[in-house]
Write a protein that holds these residues in place. Structure first.
Motif, PDB file in Angstrom:
ATOM      1  N   SER A 189      -6.046   1.145   1.998  1.00  0.00           N
ATOM      2  CA  SER A 189      -6.095   1.853   0.718  1.00  0.00           C
ATOM      3  C   SER A 189      -6.996   3.077   0.855  1.00  0.00           C
ATOM      4  O   SER A 189      -7.994   3.050   1.567  1.00  0.00           O
ATOM      5  CB  SER A 189      -6.635   0.938  -0.389  1.00  0.00           C
ATOM      6  N   SER A 190      -6.649   4.150   0.202  1.00  0.00           N
ATOM      7  CA  SER A 190      -7.339   5.434   0.372  1.00  0.00           C
ATOM      8  C   SER A 190      -8.306   5.691  -0.780  1.00  0.00           C
ATOM      9  O   SER A 190      -7.892   6.050  -1.876  1.00  0.00           O
ATOM     10  CB  SER A 190      -6.326   6.572   0.462  1.00  0.00           C
ATOM     11  N   LEU A 191      -9.608   5.505  -0.523  1.00  0.00           N
ATOM     12  CA  LEU A 191     -10.612   5.792  -1.547  1.00  0.00           C
ATOM     13  C   LEU A 191     -10.686   7.301  -1.811  1.00  0.00           C
ATOM     14  O   LEU A 191     -10.836   7.730  -2.950  1.00  0.00           O
ATOM     15  CB  LEU A 191     -11.977   5.266  -1.100  1.00  0.00           C
ATOM     16  N   LYS A 250       0.818  -1.216   0.000  1.00  0.00           N
ATOM     17  CA  LYS A 250       0.000   0.000   0.000  1.00  0.00           C
ATOM     18  C   LYS A 250       0.849   1.261   0.000  1.00  0.00           C
ATOM     19  O   LYS A 250       0.356   2.345  -0.317  1.00  0.00           O
ATOM     20  CB  LYS A 250      -0.921   0.008   1.218  1.00  0.00           C
ATOM     21  N   PHE A 262      -5.178  -4.881   0.289  1.00  0.00           N
ATOM     22  CA  PHE A 262      -5.812  -3.572   0.178  1.00  0.00           C
ATOM     23  C   PHE A 262      -5.879  -2.829   1.508  1.00  0.00           C
ATOM     24  O   PHE A 262      -6.546  -1.808   1.610  1.00  0.00           O
ATOM     25  CB  PHE A 262      -7.238  -3.706  -0.370  1.00  0.00           C
ATOM     26  N   THR A 317      -7.990   8.347  -4.089  1.00  0.00           N
ATOM     27  CA  THR A 317      -8.263   7.805  -5.419  1.00  0.00           C
ATOM     28  C   THR A 317      -9.241   8.697  -6.178  1.00  0.00           C
ATOM     29  O   THR A 317      -9.040   9.012  -7.352  1.00  0.00           O
ATOM     30  CB  THR A 317      -8.866   6.396  -5.311  1.00  0.00           C
ATOM     31  N   HIS A 350      -3.505  -1.211  -6.885  1.00  0.00           N
ATOM     32  CA  HIS A 350      -3.448  -1.339  -5.426  1.00  0.00           C
ATOM     33  C   HIS A 350      -4.696  -0.759  -4.759  1.00  0.00           C
ATOM     34  O   HIS A 350      -4.668  -0.477  -3.558  1.00  0.00           O
ATOM     35  CB  HIS A 350      -2.187  -0.658  -4.884  1.00  0.00           C
ATOM     36  N   GLN A 351      -5.787  -0.576  -5.547  1.00  0.00           N
ATOM     37  CA  GLN A 351      -7.049  -0.100  -4.996  1.00  0.00           C
ATOM     38  C   GLN A 351      -8.136  -1.157  -5.201  1.00  0.00           C
ATOM     39  O   GLN A 351      -8.120  -1.877  -6.202  1.00  0.00           O
ATOM     40  CB  GLN A 351      -7.481   1.210  -5.669  1.00  0.00           C
ATOM     41  N   TYR A 385     -11.203  -1.014  -6.227  1.00  0.00           N
ATOM     42  CA  TYR A 385     -11.999  -0.903  -7.441  1.00  0.00           C
ATOM     43  C   TYR A 385     -11.230  -1.323  -8.693  1.00  0.00           C
ATOM     44  O   TYR A 385     -11.789  -1.386  -9.784  1.00  0.00           O
ATOM     45  CB  TYR A 385     -12.519   0.527  -7.617  1.00  0.00           C
TER      46      TYR A 385
END
Length: 408
Positions: free
Chosen positions: A197-199, A86, A194, A202, A137-138, A140
């Motif tokens: 992970s930063s939505l 990450k 994940f 993103t 690395h996300q 979605y």
């Protein structure tokens, strides 16, 4: 992170020789299309492919099957990335800067239309790599690049000697380094991969990416306001829309689609174009009528449209055009938010007329894209002396709501 330590000299030679042959063949193809849009497109593709091989080569032979003296952790710090996937070292600011530089290089390449196009394609590959690696690395990412992300997760977990590519699985496939077919990505693997992970970050990157594109005034004269989705047999869809071409034309119109089969639509379009003269007075403009089939090649992901149309009215040009269009759709949020890239070639049927290349980038949002969608679209029509941009807004809705034959 266990990696191969034997001498990979033979593998390197085979990889370089095979790839060089492919790039050389693209060169020959490009020069056979000299003085056409195909020359630019093929050279640009050759540059992009060269980058994708470079990322594969460096990742495989320098970061894993090390062929240079010294400790690979001092050279690349790649082990730390495997331990903490990450933590990506490339920042949002870095990605934004290289994207802006890339837009400038593509514009220069289009103006020069020479071997500089190869470099522009290579640098574009570098740009897309930086965004794609972030997307991989996300969570979605499975909707946008499902096969590549799966291979990347397996590379980070159980198969570090497989899945070396980022932008495409082409080279892993060619050189037999794809993860085994039996390999499965478990839910626990996804949770660990994940983690944190930063939505929010993103979405900021996505919005800025789109915003930069929008301010380039990128749209062809005729918008698409559709995706690779077909409406389904017996269904009817309408899309009223408004378009603005630079500051010289306003378009009001409606698109319609009737589902002939699960994978074939018949689409029609009518719009009126209000044009401004040099004194900014609105003249009567022209009307445009077009009709043609649309084919779903890969459900909801890849489609092909073949509209043919003509202009009507006092200022009409009295000629027909056909616009073969490829529709490439990637979901950003399943069945709710998607992006479509639509390259096309405009072919006029008139004496001494030449065709032009164009491309659209469209976004669609809905709670259920099979029923309705708010659409925004930008793109660019390219011609010898420059280009023209356009922005379009539309609203698609189904009149008949029979269940679609397939979904993502």
């Amino acid at each position: 992170m266990k990696t191969i330590t034997n001498n990979p000299t033979r593998s390197i030679a085979l990889c370089v020789l095979n790839t060089a042959t492919i790039i050389y063949c693209l060169f020959l193809l490009a020069y056979s299309l000299r003085d056409t849009a195909g020359y630019f497109i093929i050279l640009f593709l050759a540059g992009w492919l060269s980058w994708t091989f470079a990322e594969y080569f460096v990742h495989r032979f320098l970061m894993h099957e090390l062929i240079v003296p010294g400790n690979k952790e001092n050279l690349f710090n790649h082990y730390e990335h495997h331990q903490n996937p990450k933590n990506l070292k490339v920042s949002f600011f870095n990605r934004s800067v290289i994207f802006i530089v890339g837009v400038g290089l593509i514009w220069i390449a289009w103006e020069l239309n020479n071997l500089f196009t190869l470099f522009a394609g290579f640098f574009t590959g570098f740009i897309t790599y930086n965004f794609i690696h972030f997307i991989l690395h996300q969570p979605y990412g499975k909707y946008i690049l499902p096969r590549i992300q799966e291979a990347h997760i397996l590379h980070h977990t159980r198969y570090p000697n497989c899945g070396y590519s980022f932008s495409t699985i082409l080279w892993d496939w060619m050189y037999d380094t794809l993860p085994p077919k039996r390999a499965q990505v478990t839910e626990q693997m996804r949770i660990n991969y994940f983690k944190n992970s930063s939505l929010k970050k993103t979405l900021v990157i996505l919005l800025c990416f789109v915003q930069i594109i929008l301010f380039q005034h990128c749209a062809p004269v005729f918008s698409d306001l559709q995706s690779a989705r077909t409406v389904g047999k017996g269904n009817v869809e309408l899309t009223p829309f408004y378009s603005q071409t630079a500051s010289v034309q306003s378009h009001f119109g409606i698109n319609g689609a009737v589902g002939i089969s699960p994978t074939i639509d018949l689409r029609a379009r009518f719009e009126h174009v209000f044009a401004f003269d040099d004194s900014d007075d609105l003249n009567s403009g022209v009307s445009v009528l077009a009709i043609g089939p649309k084919f779903g090649i890969i459900p909801n992901r890849i489609g092909f449209s073949l509209p043919i149309g003509t202009s009507l009215g006092e200022y009409a040009s009295d000629n027909f055009q056909i616009h073969p269009t490829l529709l490439l759709t990637q979901p950003l949020v399943q069945d709710k938010f998607e992006m479509t890239l639509a390259p096309k070639y405009l072919i006029p049927f008139c004496e001494n007329c030449t065709g032009n290349f164009a491309a659209n980038l469209g976004l669609a949002y809905s709670r259920d894209l099979d029923l309705w969608a708010i659409r925004a679209e930008y793109g660019r029509l390219f011609y010898q002396d420059g280009g023209i941009g356009q922005f379009s807004l539309g609203f698609s809705f189904s009149i008949l709501n029979k269940k679609r034959a397939f979904s993502n």
